[in-house]
Design a protein around this motif. Structure first.
Motif, mmCIF file in Angstrom:
data_model
loop_
_atom_site.group_PDB
_atom_site.id
_atom_site.type_symbol
_atom_site.label_atom_id
_atom_site.label_comp_id
_atom_site.label_asym_id
_atom_site.label_seq_id
_atom_site.Cartn_x
_atom_site.Cartn_y
_atom_site.Cartn_z
ATOM 1 N N VAL A 1 5.363 25.074 -57.492
ATOM 2 C CA VAL A 1 5.317 24.191 -58.669
ATOM 3 C C VAL A 1 6.595 24.345 -59.489
ATOM 4 C CG1 VAL A 1 4.159 23.802 -60.876
ATOM 5 C CG2 VAL A 1 2.805 24.083 -58.803
ATOM 6 N N LEU A 2 7.032 25.586 -59.685
ATOM 7 C CA LEU A 2 8.240 25.804 -60.486
ATOM 8 C C LEU A 2 9.481 25.283 -59.761
ATOM 9 C CD1 LEU A 2 7.494 29.246 -62.155
ATOM 10 C CD2 LEU A 2 7.679 27.031 -63.242
ATOM 11 N N SER A 3 9.462 25.303 -58.428
ATOM 12 C CA SER A 3 10.591 24.727 -57.673
ATOM 13 C C SER A 3 10.691 23.234 -57.946
ATOM 14 C CB SER A 3 10.403 24.937 -56.168
ATOM 15 O OG SER A 3 10.238 26.290 -55.884
ATOM 16 N N VAL A 4 9.544 22.581 -57.990
ATOM 17 C CA VAL A 4 9.537 21.141 -58.285
ATOM 18 C C VAL A 4 10.102 20.907 -59.685
ATOM 19 C CG1 VAL A 4 8.041 19.156 -58.702
ATOM 20 C CG2 VAL A 4 7.642 20.605 -56.723
ATOM 21 N N PHE A 5 9.679 21.736 -60.627
ATOM 22 C CA PHE A 5 10.180 21.600 -61.996
ATOM 23 C C PHE A 5 11.683 21.862 -62.053
ATOM 24 C CE2 PHE A 5 7.094 20.779 -65.284
ATOM 25 C CZ PHE A 5 5.875 20.940 -64.647
ATOM 26 N N ALA A 6 12.152 22.808 -61.229
ATOM 27 C CA ALA A 6 13.579 23.153 -61.235
ATOM 28 C C ALA A 6 14.420 21.982 -60.720
ATOM 29 C CB ALA A 6 13.821 24.396 -60.378
ATOM 30 N N TRP A 7 13.882 21.281 -59.758
ATOM 31 C CA TRP A 7 14.638 20.218 -59.079
ATOM 32 C C TRP A 7 14.522 18.868 -59.782
ATOM 33 C CZ3 TRP A 7 12.455 17.080 -54.636
ATOM 34 C CH2 TRP A 7 13.465 16.347 -54.002
ATOM 35 N N ALA A 8 13.366 18.635 -60.450
ATOM 36 C CA ALA A 8 13.075 17.309 -61.028
ATOM 37 C C ALA A 8 14.167 16.770 -61.962
ATOM 38 C CB ALA A 8 11.727 17.340 -61.745
ATOM 39 N N PRO A 9 14.758 17.586 -62.852
ATOM 40 C CA PRO A 9 15.722 17.003 -63.800
ATOM 41 C C PRO A 9 16.993 16.456 -63.145
ATOM 42 C CG PRO A 9 14.998 19.150 -64.561
ATOM 43 C CD PRO A 9 14.515 19.010 -63.173
ATOM 44 N N VAL A 10 17.311 16.917 -61.924
ATOM 45 C CA VAL A 10 18.583 16.490 -61.318
ATOM 46 C C VAL A 10 18.369 15.554 -60.130
ATOM 47 C CG1 VAL A 10 19.881 18.478 -62.073
ATOM 48 C CG2 VAL A 10 18.672 18.591 -59.903
ATOM 49 N N MET A 11 17.134 15.161 -59.910
ATOM 50 C CA MET A 11 16.835 14.290 -58.770
ATOM 51 C C MET A 11 17.597 12.981 -58.807
ATOM 52 S SD MET A 11 13.029 14.257 -57.546
ATOM 53 C CE MET A 11 13.628 13.012 -56.446
ATOM 54 N N ARG A 12 17.777 12.438 -60.006
ATOM 55 C CA ARG A 12 18.439 11.134 -60.126
ATOM 56 C C ARG A 12 19.889 11.264 -60.588
ATOM 57 N NH1 ARG A 12 14.364 7.488 -59.469
ATOM 58 N NH2 ARG A 12 12.316 8.165 -60.100
ATOM 59 N N GLY A 13 20.405 12.463 -60.583
ATOM 60 C CA GLY A 13 21.791 12.648 -60.998
ATOM 61 C C GLY A 13 21.988 12.238 -62.442
ATOM 62 N N PRO A 14 23.187 11.761 -62.818
ATOM 63 C CA PRO A 14 23.445 11.386 -64.213
ATOM 64 C C PRO A 14 22.642 10.153 -64.652
ATOM 65 C CG PRO A 14 25.341 10.873 -62.819
ATOM 66 C CD PRO A 14 24.387 11.644 -61.974
ATOM 67 N N GLU A 15 22.096 9.400 -63.704
ATOM 68 C CA GLU A 15 21.274 8.234 -64.063
ATOM 69 C C GLU A 15 19.962 8.652 -64.710
ATOM 70 O OE1 GLU A 15 23.814 5.548 -63.494
ATOM 71 O OE2 GLU A 15 21.776 4.818 -63.769
ATOM 72 N N GLY A 16 19.516 9.869 -64.405
ATOM 73 C CA GLY A 16 18.234 10.322 -64.945
ATOM 74 C C GLY A 16 18.193 11.821 -65.116
ATOM 75 N N PHE A 17 19.192 12.375 -65.814
ATOM 76 C CA PHE A 17 19.275 13.819 -66.056
ATOM 77 C C PHE A 17 18.210 14.172 -67.088
ATOM 78 C CE2 PHE A 17 20.916 17.897 -65.905
ATOM 79 C CZ PHE A 17 21.396 18.352 -67.118
#
Lengths: 357, 124
Positions: A12-28
């Motif tokens: 779960v924490l891995s998902v949280f770690a990755w989620a903010p950068v999934m969309r790059g600068p379009e969705g930081f």
């Protein structure tokens, strides 16, 4: 059980770690920012966020290790989830002042009607229907021969460790849960089709073709999950019969193998799905360049990057600002029906499971 | 079956949608019997108001090019407009040609452009 919970927390924490950068600068953190901010100050904020998540993981692990057995042990993971969510919203608030408003640009769209029937295979649906209907029918037919106490939960050695009193309620709970989950996954398939799909004005035809492939992959993945769930729930239901009737004892190892295999197959499929989704997103980004309009317009209607309420938006499903997947436009009338199905169904099944056992 | 709208264009968005669909019909991309995207789907994809797309479809229906059936969507029913007269299209042609002349294009280039556009439209 502690290590299982710990692994769940890490996932779960891995998902949280990755989620903010999934969309790059379009969705930081769900916020559209400049490339410069993303590469510099954004990186520093991301490191602080990851440290916060790591500290949360350590605390949760320590709490879980020293918690007494019983329901209290489920509290640390919930606290960990709450902590991770707080960290996500906190850092989103820090990023938000650097938001850049998307200019209203030229937009392309396809006139092609997106229908669920185009992604539905009749033969597959018939097989699925058979898998859903057969186990409860088998249970019904052997019901008079079942013992008064029937097993409903098995340990890792396939030995039953929980029983319920024989009743139609107890027998059909799993069948209805399976049906409800099928409905849920169908809803997800529908959401993949009904989510806004703006197209860029450069390489429009190629982008559209690639997007279609991406949608087909999503459909196949969720059909795969539906099949897996139907098999899993079907075998679990039949396990009650197998455990209760000595004549069917030789089938126990087969049932154990099927149930045991479902987990790794599900995880493997999910990993493949995530990897392919990222590949598609990368290719689509390259094709679109700077000409793709923002997926959900600007920040209007977004709350914390996860809740969307915009009465001016005709879309029922929109792409999430943070993470992958879609979310409901809660201002849409049909959102009520979706929530009624999801929450109402879950509540009914929960109450049923308490009263029927 | 792809259309483009431009917020910087002086034409209203609904008019742009109408013109884009008409161009696709004229090019033969949209044939009779083709079903168009529902109002809600197209409005969501283009990020415009529902009424904008509904207005565009109403205009096309008024010109006899599509039929809108509630629940079944909009279907292309004709590749020729029922309402336009010779005056209407001559006026539109005169305006377009005047703009090209005012842009400084020589006669030969105007003829080349018009021929190229006709070819793209697969006019009979």
């Amino acid at each position: 059980m502690f290590w299982l919970s710990f692994v769940e927390c890490v996932l779960v924490l891995s998902v949280f770690a990755w989620a903010p950068v999934m969309r790059g600068p379009e969705g930081f953190f769900g916020v559209r920012v400049s490339e410069e901010f993303y590469a510099n100050e954004g990186r520093a904020l991301l490191r602080q966020y990851h440290v916060a998540l790591f500290v949360a993981l350590i605390l949760v692990g320590a709490l879980a290790a020293f918690s007494p057995a019983g329901w209290i042990r489920s509290v640390p993971p919930l606290l960990g989830l709450a902590g991770a969510l707080y960290a996500l919203f906190h850092f989103r608030r820090l990023v938000q002042p650097h938001h850049i408003v998307a200019e209203k640009t030229r937009t392309a769209a396809s006139l092609h009607v997106r229908r669920l029937s185009e992604y539905t295979n009749v033969a597959f649906e018939l097989v699925l229907m058979a898998l859903l209907v057969t186990p409860p029918l088998v249970l019904l037919s052997v019901y008079p021969h079942l013992p008064v106490r029937i097993p409903v939960h098995w340990n890792l050695a396939m030995q039953p460790d929980r029983w319920v009193t024989r009743s139609l309620q107890a027998i059909f709970l799993l069948a209805f849960t399976s049906l409800w989950l099928q409905g849920l996954l169908l809803l997800v398939k529908v959401s993949a089709l009904r989510t806004r799909m703006p197209l860029p004005v450069q390489n429009t035809a190629q982008y559209f073709a690639l997007k279609e492939q991406s949608v087909k992959m999503i459909m196949r993945f969720f059909d795969g999950m539906r099949l897996l769930l139907a098999v899993l729930f079907g075998v679990i239901q039949l396990s009650a019969v197998i455990s209760a009737l000595p004549a069917l004892e030789p089938l126990k190892p087969l049932a154990a193998v099927v149930i045991g295999a479902c987990g790794p197959v599900a995880i493997g499929s999910l990993i493949y799905f995530i990897v392919r989704s990222r590949q598609f997103n990368r290719q689509l980004s390259e094709l679109a360049g700077n000409s793709l309009p923002a997926a959900s317009g600007d920040d209007r209607g977004w709350y914390g990057g996860v809740l969307y309420y915009n009465p001016h938006d005709p879309a029922l499903f929109v792409e999430k600002q943070i993470g992958i997947g879609f979310t409901l436009n809660f201002a849409h009338k049909q959102a009520l029906y979706v929530m009624a199905y999801v929450l109402g169904g879950a509540s009914l099944l929960f109450v049923w499971s308490l009263t029927g056992t | 079956m792809l259309i483009t709208i431009d917020p910087a264009d002086r034409r209203p968005i609904y008019q742009q949608i109408v013109d884009e669909i008409k161009a696709l019909i004229a090019q033969g991309v949209l044939q009779e019997g083709t079903t168009l995207a529902p109002v809600r789907q197209l409005a969501a994809d283009l990020d415009v108001n529902l009424n904008t797309v509904a207005t565009a479809y109403r205009v096309l229906q008024g010109e006899g090019l599509i039929t809108v059936r509630h629940g079944s969507g909009a279907v292309i029913t004709s590749r020729t407009t029922a309402t336009s007269s010779q005056d209407d299209w001559r006026k539109a042609l005169r305006t377009a040609l005047a703009q090209m002349v005012l842009a400084g294009l020589p006669r030969t280039e105007i003829l080349q452009q018009v021929t190229a556009e006709l070819r793209a439209l697969k006019a009979k």
